[in-house]
Write a protein that holds these residues in place. Structure first.
Motif, PDB file in Angstrom:
ATOM      1  N   LEU A 110       2.099  14.970   9.087  1.00 18.72           N
ATOM      2  CA  LEU A 110       0.920  14.132   8.963  1.00 18.72           C
ATOM      3  C   LEU A 110       1.361  12.687   9.185  1.00 18.72           C
ATOM      4  CD1 LEU A 110      -0.554  15.706   5.700  1.00 18.72           C
ATOM      5  CD2 LEU A 110      -1.304  16.134   8.053  1.00 18.72           C
ATOM      6  N   ALA A 111       0.644  11.972  10.027  1.00 16.11           N
ATOM      7  CA  ALA A 111       0.938  10.555  10.224  1.00 16.11           C
ATOM      8  C   ALA A 111       0.473   9.790   8.993  1.00 16.11           C
ATOM      9  CB  ALA A 111       0.229  10.032  11.471  1.00 16.11           C
ATOM     10  N   ILE A 112       1.238   8.772   8.624  1.00 13.35           N
ATOM     11  CA  ILE A 112       0.860   7.879   7.523  1.00 13.35           C
ATOM     12  C   ILE A 112       0.359   6.598   8.155  1.00 13.35           C
ATOM     13  CG2 ILE A 112       1.646   6.638   5.475  1.00 13.35           C
ATOM     14  CD1 ILE A 112       3.991   8.708   5.359  1.00 13.35           C
ATOM     15  N   LEU A 113      -0.869   6.228   7.851  1.00 16.60           N
ATOM     16  CA  LEU A 113      -1.473   5.030   8.420  1.00 16.60           C
ATOM     17  C   LEU A 113      -1.840   4.037   7.333  1.00 16.60           C
ATOM     18  CD1 LEU A 113      -2.484   7.631  10.230  1.00 16.60           C
ATOM     19  CD2 LEU A 113      -3.694   5.837  11.435  1.00 16.60           C
ATOM     20  N   VAL A 114      -1.679   2.770   7.654  1.00 11.35           N
ATOM     21  CA  VAL A 114      -2.186   1.667   6.839  1.00 11.35           C
ATOM     22  C   VAL A 114      -2.935   0.760   7.803  1.00 11.35           C
ATOM     23  CG1 VAL A 114      -1.587  -0.349   5.447  1.00 11.35           C
ATOM     24  CG2 VAL A 114      -0.338   1.793   5.135  1.00 11.35           C
ATOM     25  N   ASP A 115      -4.190   0.511   7.519  1.00 15.40           N
ATOM     26  CA  ASP A 115      -5.027  -0.304   8.408  1.00 15.40           C
ATOM     27  C   ASP A 115      -4.940   0.179   9.850  1.00 15.40           C
ATOM     28  OD1 ASP A 115      -5.811  -1.898   6.226  1.00 15.40           O
ATOM     29  OD2 ASP A 115      -4.087  -3.218   6.493  1.00 15.40           O
ATOM     30  N   HIS A 116      -5.039   1.475  10.060  1.00 16.05           N
ATOM     31  CA  HIS A 116      -5.036   2.140  11.370  1.00 16.05           C
ATOM     32  C   HIS A 116      -3.699   2.065  12.099  1.00 16.05           C
ATOM     33  CE1 HIS A 116      -9.341   2.549  10.847  1.00 16.05           C
ATOM     34  NE2 HIS A 116      -9.406   1.248  10.602  1.00 16.05           N
ATOM     35  N   GLU A 117      -2.652   1.576  11.464  1.00 14.60           N
ATOM     36  CA  GLU A 117      -1.322   1.508  12.064  1.00 14.60           C
ATOM     37  C   GLU A 117      -0.465   2.650  11.523  1.00 14.60           C
ATOM     38  OE1 GLU A 117       2.726  -1.226  11.892  1.00 14.60           O
ATOM     39  OE2 GLU A 117       0.920  -1.921  10.859  1.00 14.60           O
ATOM     40  N   VAL A 118       0.180   3.394  12.427  1.00 18.77           N
ATOM     41  CA  VAL A 118       1.093   4.469  12.018  1.00 18.77           C
ATOM     42  C   VAL A 118       2.367   3.819  11.494  1.00 18.77           C
ATOM     43  CG1 VAL A 118       2.458   6.438  12.781  1.00 18.77           C
ATOM     44  CG2 VAL A 118       0.128   6.122  13.650  1.00 18.77           C
ATOM     45  N   ILE A 119       2.702   4.111  10.230  1.00 14.61           N
ATOM     46  CA  ILE A 119       3.891   3.512   9.607  1.00 14.61           C
ATOM     47  C   ILE A 119       4.930   4.558   9.221  1.00 14.61           C
ATOM     48  CG2 ILE A 119       2.559   1.533   8.759  1.00 14.61           C
ATOM     49  CD1 ILE A 119       2.936   2.888   5.898  1.00 14.61           C
ATOM     50  N   GLY A 120       4.661   5.825   9.499  1.00 15.45           N
ATOM     51  CA  GLY A 120       5.602   6.880   9.159  1.00 15.45           C
ATOM     52  C   GLY A 120       4.934   8.231   9.226  1.00 15.45           C
ATOM     53  N   ALA A 121       5.626   9.224   8.676  1.00 15.72           N
ATOM     54  CA  ALA A 121       5.096  10.587   8.667  1.00 15.72           C
ATOM     55  C   ALA A 121       5.519  11.284   7.385  1.00 15.72           C
ATOM     56  CB  ALA A 121       5.582  11.363   9.881  1.00 15.72           C
ATOM     57  N   ILE A 122       4.723  12.265   6.999  1.00 12.21           N
ATOM     58  CA  ILE A 122       4.994  13.079   5.829  1.00 12.21           C
ATOM     59  C   ILE A 122       4.716  14.527   6.219  1.00 12.21           C
ATOM     60  CG2 ILE A 122       2.663  12.811   4.872  1.00 12.21           C
ATOM     61  CD1 ILE A 122       4.002  12.617   2.062  1.00 12.21           C
TER      62      ILE A 122
ATOM     63  N   GLY B   5      10.146  -1.778   7.596  1.00 10.59           N
ATOM     64  CA  GLY B   5       9.354  -2.958   7.245  1.00 10.59           C
ATOM     65  C   GLY B   5       8.320  -2.708   6.166  1.00 10.59           C
ATOM     66  N   ARG B   6       8.040  -1.450   5.866  1.00  9.03           N
ATOM     67  CA  ARG B   6       7.060  -1.096   4.832  1.00  9.03           C
ATOM     68  C   ARG B   6       7.715  -0.515   3.582  1.00  9.03           C
ATOM     69  NH1 ARG B   6       1.564  -1.864   6.007  1.00  9.03           N
ATOM     70  NH2 ARG B   6       1.418  -2.525   8.160  1.00  9.03           N
ATOM     71  N   HIS B   7       9.042  -0.478   3.558  1.00  7.96           N
ATOM     72  CA  HIS B   7       9.740   0.006   2.356  1.00  7.96           C
ATOM     73  C   HIS B   7       9.506  -0.954   1.190  1.00  7.96           C
ATOM     74  CE1 HIS B   7      12.981   2.521   4.665  1.00  7.96           C
ATOM     75  NE2 HIS B   7      11.749   2.950   4.872  1.00  7.96           N
ATOM     76  N   GLY B   8       9.505  -0.419  -0.020  1.00  7.36           N
ATOM     77  CA  GLY B   8       9.419  -1.236  -1.225  1.00  7.36           C
ATOM     78  C   GLY B   8       8.037  -1.788  -1.527  1.00  7.36           C
ATOM     79  N   LYS B   9       7.007  -1.292  -0.876  1.00  4.54           N
ATOM     80  CA  LYS B   9       5.650  -1.796  -1.082  1.00  4.54           C
ATOM     81  C   LYS B   9       4.735  -0.765  -1.753  1.00  4.54           C
ATOM     82  CE  LYS B   9       5.834  -4.895   2.958  1.00  4.54           C
ATOM     83  NZ  LYS B   9       7.092  -5.385   2.647  1.00  4.54           N
ATOM     84  N   GLY B  10       5.303   0.363  -2.171  1.00  5.47           N
ATOM     85  CA  GLY B  10       4.519   1.396  -2.841  1.00  5.47           C
ATOM     86  C   GLY B  10       3.776   2.327  -1.892  1.00  5.47           C
ATOM     87  N   LEU B  11       3.944   2.160  -0.581  1.00  2.00           N
ATOM     88  CA  LEU B  11       3.198   2.978   0.373  1.00  2.00           C
ATOM     89  C   LEU B  11       3.736   4.400   0.450  1.00  2.00           C
ATOM     90  CD1 LEU B  11       2.773   0.228   3.098  1.00  2.00           C
ATOM     91  CD2 LEU B  11       1.064   1.019   1.438  1.00  2.00           C
ATOM     92  N   GLY B  12       5.044   4.565   0.360  1.00  4.60           N
ATOM     93  CA  GLY B  12       5.617   5.905   0.321  1.00  4.60           C
ATOM     94  C   GLY B  12       5.189   6.642  -0.929  1.00  4.60           C
ATOM     95  N   THR B  13       5.199   5.941  -2.046  1.00  2.00           N
ATOM     96  CA  THR B  13       4.742   6.526  -3.309  1.00  2.00           C
ATOM     97  C   THR B  13       3.289   6.964  -3.188  1.00  2.00           C
ATOM     98  OG1 THR B  13       6.285   5.139  -4.544  1.00  2.00           O
ATOM     99  CG2 THR B  13       4.443   6.079  -5.784  1.00  2.00           C
ATOM    100  N   ASP B  14       2.455   6.128  -2.595  1.00  2.54           N
ATOM    101  CA  ASP B  14       1.043   6.444  -2.402  1.00  2.54           C
ATOM    102  C   ASP B  14       0.887   7.674  -1.505  1.00  2.54           C
ATOM    103  OD1 ASP B  14      -1.767   6.194  -2.493  1.00  2.54           O
ATOM    104  OD2 ASP B  14      -1.796   4.723  -0.862  1.00  2.54           O
ATOM    105  N   ALA B  15       1.658   7.736  -0.425  1.00  6.97           N
ATOM    106  CA  ALA B  15       1.569   8.880   0.490  1.00  6.97           C
ATOM    107  C   ALA B  15       1.995  10.173  -0.204  1.00  6.97           C
ATOM    108  CB  ALA B  15       2.419   8.626   1.734  1.00  6.97           C
ATOM    109  N   VAL B  16       3.106  10.135  -0.933  1.00 10.09           N
ATOM    110  CA  VAL B  16       3.585  11.331  -1.638  1.00 10.09           C
ATOM    111  C   VAL B  16       2.581  11.741  -2.702  1.00 10.09           C
ATOM    112  CG1 VAL B  16       5.384  12.236  -3.172  1.00 10.09           C
ATOM    113  CG2 VAL B  16       6.020  10.939  -1.121  1.00 10.09           C
TER     114      VAL B  16
END
Length: 181
Positions: free
Chosen positions: A68-80, A102-113
């Motif tokens: 699954l692509a991980i998006l923030v504001d329609h930008e692909v920032i990773g995958a899960i 560039g998106r590490h340490g902002k809680g986005l990975g935690t949110d995705a998981v």
């Protein structure tokens, strides 16, 4: 949350046992959106997985169709990704993830998981989830702890270090449904 997808996409996203995973068309977290990857995502995901901070923990996948692509504001920032064990005696699911440095340490990975874990527990009926970061990947371990994952044990010489060819230890972590934060 909508979890209906077409039969063609369902076949592409079949689980390890060959059964359909019933992958979601879209999951919304606090800041992220998760959706099946498309061919158009491949160049971005290839670039991300080759970033030194990501490549330290991930090898380049053959393809991204089961993620699954991980998006923030329609930008692909990773995958899960996830996989499911469907044997009723051992039923559980596993998760794996990568994000652009560039998106590490902002809680986005935690949110995705957390978003995927919620879906796996509440929509797919799993009582237990696992995740297995490299034992030395302290940032990932910290993120997974915030979701509620707990260390179970060290898996010695578990994963290949793609930079050196040597083996590294993995940390097995699990989460029971009632522990999801």
């Amino acid at each position: 949350m909508n979890s209906d997808i077409g039969d063609d996409r369902r076949q592409q996203l079949g689980g390890a046992t060959g059964e359909s995973r019933g992958a979601p068309t879209e999951l919304r977290g606090a800041a992220v959106v998760l959706r099946p990857t498309t061919e158009a995502d491949t160049p971005t995901l290839d670039r991300i997985v080759r970033e030194p901070e990501v490549a330290a923990w991930w090898s380049v996948p053959d393809d991204y169709h089961d993620m699954l692509a991980i998006l923030v504001d329609h930008e692909v920032i990773g995958a899960i990704q996830f996989s499911e064990e469907t044997d009723p005696e051992f039923r559980h699911a596993t998760i794996d993830i990568f994000l652009t440095a560039g998106r590490h340490g902002k809680g986005l990975g935690t949110d995705a998981v957390r978003t995927l874990a919620h879906w796996l527990i509440h929509e797919r009926g799993h009582h237990r989830l696992t995740i297995d970061p490299a034992a030395a990947n302290t940032a990932a371990v910290h993120s997974y702890r915030k979701v509620g994952f707990k260390p179970v044990g060290i898996m010695r010489a578990y994963g290949r270090d793609y930079r050196t060819g040597g083996w590294t230890d993995g940390l097995l972590m699990d989460l029971l449904a009632d522990e999801l934060t």
